[in-house]
Motif scaffolding. Structure first.
Motif, mmCIF file in Angstrom:
data_model
loop_
_atom_site.group_PDB
_atom_site.id
_atom_site.type_symbol
_atom_site.label_atom_id
_atom_site.label_comp_id
_atom_site.label_asym_id
_atom_site.label_seq_id
_atom_site.Cartn_x
_atom_site.Cartn_y
_atom_site.Cartn_z
ATOM 1 N N ASP A 14 0.827 -1.212 0.000
ATOM 2 C CA ASP A 14 0.000 0.000 0.000
ATOM 3 C C ASP A 14 0.861 1.263 0.000
ATOM 4 O OD1 ASP A 14 -2.190 -1.652 0.020
ATOM 5 O OD2 ASP A 14 -2.634 -1.386 2.155
ATOM 6 N N ALA A 15 1.929 1.254 0.790
ATOM 7 C CA ALA A 15 2.830 2.417 0.812
ATOM 8 C C ALA A 15 3.500 2.608 -0.540
ATOM 9 C CB ALA A 15 3.877 2.241 1.914
ATOM 10 N N LEU A 16 3.814 1.504 -1.216
ATOM 11 C CA LEU A 16 4.404 1.590 -2.551
ATOM 12 C C LEU A 16 3.432 2.235 -3.532
ATOM 13 C CD1 LEU A 16 6.450 0.969 -4.779
ATOM 14 C CD2 LEU A 16 5.501 -1.353 -4.892
ATOM 15 N N VAL A 217 20.012 0.983 4.629
ATOM 16 C CA VAL A 217 19.068 2.043 4.981
ATOM 17 C C VAL A 217 19.821 3.366 5.187
ATOM 18 C CG1 VAL A 217 17.351 2.783 6.677
ATOM 19 C CG2 VAL A 217 17.502 0.370 6.025
ATOM 20 N N ILE A 218 19.308 4.413 4.556
ATOM 21 C CA ILE A 218 19.959 5.721 4.607
ATOM 22 C C ILE A 218 20.132 6.197 6.039
ATOM 23 C CG2 ILE A 218 19.669 8.154 3.993
ATOM 24 C CD1 ILE A 218 18.114 7.098 1.481
ATOM 25 N N ALA A 219 19.147 5.934 6.889
ATOM 26 C CA ALA A 219 19.227 6.373 8.287
ATOM 27 C C ALA A 219 20.437 5.786 8.993
ATOM 28 C CB ALA A 219 17.945 5.990 9.032
ATOM 29 N N ASP A 220 20.765 4.536 8.679
ATOM 30 C CA ASP A 220 21.943 3.912 9.276
ATOM 31 C C ASP A 220 23.226 4.565 8.782
ATOM 32 O OD1 ASP A 220 20.243 2.171 10.565
ATOM 33 O OD2 ASP A 220 20.461 0.574 9.071
ATOM 34 N N THR A 227 12.405 8.035 10.226
ATOM 35 C CA THR A 227 11.336 9.003 9.965
ATOM 36 C C THR A 227 11.888 10.366 9.566
ATOM 37 O OG1 THR A 227 11.243 9.538 12.332
ATOM 38 C CG2 THR A 227 9.704 7.858 11.505
ATOM 39 N N GLN A 228 13.191 10.588 9.770
ATOM 40 C CA GLN A 228 13.807 11.863 9.403
ATOM 41 C C GLN A 228 14.306 11.888 7.958
ATOM 42 O OE1 GLN A 228 16.430 11.641 13.152
ATOM 43 N NE2 GLN A 228 16.131 13.838 12.909
ATOM 44 N N ILE A 229 14.235 10.764 7.280
ATOM 45 C CA ILE A 229 14.711 10.699 5.901
ATOM 46 C C ILE A 229 13.760 11.453 4.990
ATOM 47 C CG2 ILE A 229 15.205 9.167 3.950
ATOM 48 C CD1 ILE A 229 15.942 7.020 6.010
ATOM 49 N N GLU A 230 14.298 12.341 4.179
ATOM 50 C CA GLU A 230 13.481 13.132 3.265
ATOM 51 C C GLU A 230 13.787 12.863 1.805
ATOM 52 O OE1 GLU A 230 13.976 17.188 4.397
ATOM 53 O OE2 GLU A 230 12.836 16.964 6.265
ATOM 54 N N GLY A 231 14.882 12.157 1.540
ATOM 55 C CA GLY A 231 15.242 11.890 0.159
ATOM 56 C C GLY A 231 16.417 10.948 0.094
ATOM 57 N N ILE A 243 19.129 4.703 -1.993
ATOM 58 C CA ILE A 243 17.705 5.060 -2.080
ATOM 59 C C ILE A 243 16.828 4.211 -1.161
ATOM 60 C CG2 ILE A 243 17.977 5.883 -4.451
ATOM 61 C CD1 ILE A 243 16.390 3.323 -5.309
ATOM 62 N N ASP A 244 17.426 3.453 -0.222
ATOM 63 C CA ASP A 244 16.619 2.663 0.706
ATOM 64 C C ASP A 244 16.200 3.544 1.872
ATOM 65 O OD1 ASP A 244 15.411 0.895 2.406
ATOM 66 O OD2 ASP A 244 17.115 -0.454 2.625
ATOM 67 N N GLY A 245 14.938 3.955 1.876
ATOM 68 C CA GLY A 245 14.429 4.831 2.921
ATOM 69 C C GLY A 245 14.107 4.131 4.225
ATOM 70 N N GLY A 246 14.242 2.797 4.257
ATOM 71 C CA GLY A 246 13.928 2.077 5.488
ATOM 72 C C GLY A 246 12.438 1.963 5.733
ATOM 73 N N LEU A 247 11.698 1.623 4.692
ATOM 74 C CA LEU A 247 10.236 1.550 4.782
ATOM 75 C C LEU A 247 9.780 0.622 5.907
ATOM 76 C CD1 LEU A 247 7.475 2.294 3.605
ATOM 77 C CD2 LEU A 247 7.818 0.562 1.836
ATOM 78 N N PHE A 248 10.476 -0.489 6.088
ATOM 79 C CA PHE A 248 10.040 -1.477 7.079
ATOM 80 C C PHE A 248 10.308 -1.032 8.520
ATOM 81 C CE2 PHE A 248 14.479 -2.534 6.679
ATOM 82 C CZ PHE A 248 14.849 -3.099 7.885
ATOM 83 N N VAL A 249 11.079 0.035 8.716
ATOM 84 C CA VAL A 249 11.314 0.559 10.065
ATOM 85 C C VAL A 249 10.767 1.975 10.213
ATOM 86 C CG1 VAL A 249 13.246 -0.895 10.746
ATOM 87 C CG2 VAL A 249 13.685 1.114 9.320
ATOM 88 N N GLY A 250 9.774 2.317 9.380
ATOM 89 C CA GLY A 250 9.087 3.591 9.538
ATOM 90 C C GLY A 250 9.550 4.705 8.636
ATOM 91 N N GLY A 251 10.508 4.431 7.754
ATOM 92 C CA GLY A 251 10.975 5.443 6.822
ATOM 93 C C GLY A 251 10.079 5.533 5.594
#
Length: 264
Positions: A14-16, A217-220, A227-231, A243-251
């Motif tokens: 759904d997020a995709l 994941v970019i956050a790592d 959740t702070q990832i914007e791009g 380009i891995d926003g970490g969707l599975f951990v809330g990104g």
């Protein structure tokens, strides 16, 4: 015509759809609306999220719809596709190892594998996934799943890498399969003082002038919360784009138009 890339979806269908709709690539019904655009998925459709097979089905449908409209939807294999396929083919069969007990079933479970995905896999899914490449070049971008140099162990150019991987994944040698899975899990080759040099090495061999990858994941990479990832994350002297926003951990589910240039 524009080229877009999508990172790790991990079962969040759904997020995709929402992210693709925001970029005008699908309509309100989730059907292809990108006309002649080209869309690449960089792997990891399954595990850790609720509907991995739903993601596979969506992308296959979009692939057909885009082709009819003059566009293109393509996918690269990620390490979680190798794991999913390995679980399907080998289950809990032991992998010969000097490092203790190993099996695809054990690693699949540890890495967020869902029985609901395995139960829904069909021979058509398996055949389609097995035919996907590991690497590609589009508009001078080298597209990969994993930020690793291990691809070079499968060949000295793009065609050789894809052919070698295809031969392994079309066969039944569990040790060769496990080696693909293991190598695809490695990461961070383009970080640190040797990062740009490593990126150049891969680009020289496989083509393109900038690497685009998921997996890490970019956050790592940045030491922030997902959740702070914007791009996407441009690094290694501009030679690598994560380009891995970490969707599975809330990104976020990042859908990135290429070429990407950071805002001033």
């Amino acid at each position: 015509m524009s080229v877009y890339v999508v990172g790790d979806v991990h079962g969040h269908r759904d997020a995709l759809v929402d992210a693709l709709r925001a970029e005008g690539l699908v309509d309100s019904d989730g059907k292809w609306a990108g006309v002649d655009d080209r869309l690449w998925f960089l792997g990891d459709f399954t595990d850790r999220g609720p509907d991995g097979v739903g993601v596979i089905d969506l992308v296959r449908e979009l692939q057909d719809q885009a082709a009819q409209a003059g566009g293109s939807v393509q996918m690269l294999l990620g390490n979680h596709e190798i794991l999913l396929l390995g679980m399907y083919h080998f289950g809990d069969r032991p992998v010969p190892s000097d490092f203790g007990p190993r099996s695809f079933a054990r690693s699949w479970e540890i890495n967020g594998g869902l029985l609901s995905d395995q139960d829904r896999l069909t021979p058509e899914h398996i055949e389609w996934l097995t035919e996907r490449p590991l690497v590609a070049v589009d508009e001078d971008h080298l597209l990969l799943h994993s930020d690793t140099l291990e691809y070079l162990d499968w060949g000295e150019d793009l065609d050789a890498v894809n052919a070698t991987a295809h031969d392994i994944l079309s066969g039944s040698n569990i040790e060769a399969w496990w080696d693909v899975w293991r190598r695809m899990t490695t990461r961070y080759a383009f970080r640190g003082p040797d990062g740009e040099e490593n990126a150049d090495r891969l680009l020289d061999a496989l083509g393109g002038s900038r690497i685009v990858h998921g997996h890490s994941v970019i956050a790592d990479q940045l030491g922030i919360h997902p959740t702070q990832i914007e791009g996407p994350y441009l690094y290694a002297g501009g030679k690598a784009l994560g380009i891995d926003g970490g969707l599975f951990v809330g990104g976020p589910c990042l859908v990135v138009k290429l070429p990407f240039e950071p805002e001033d």
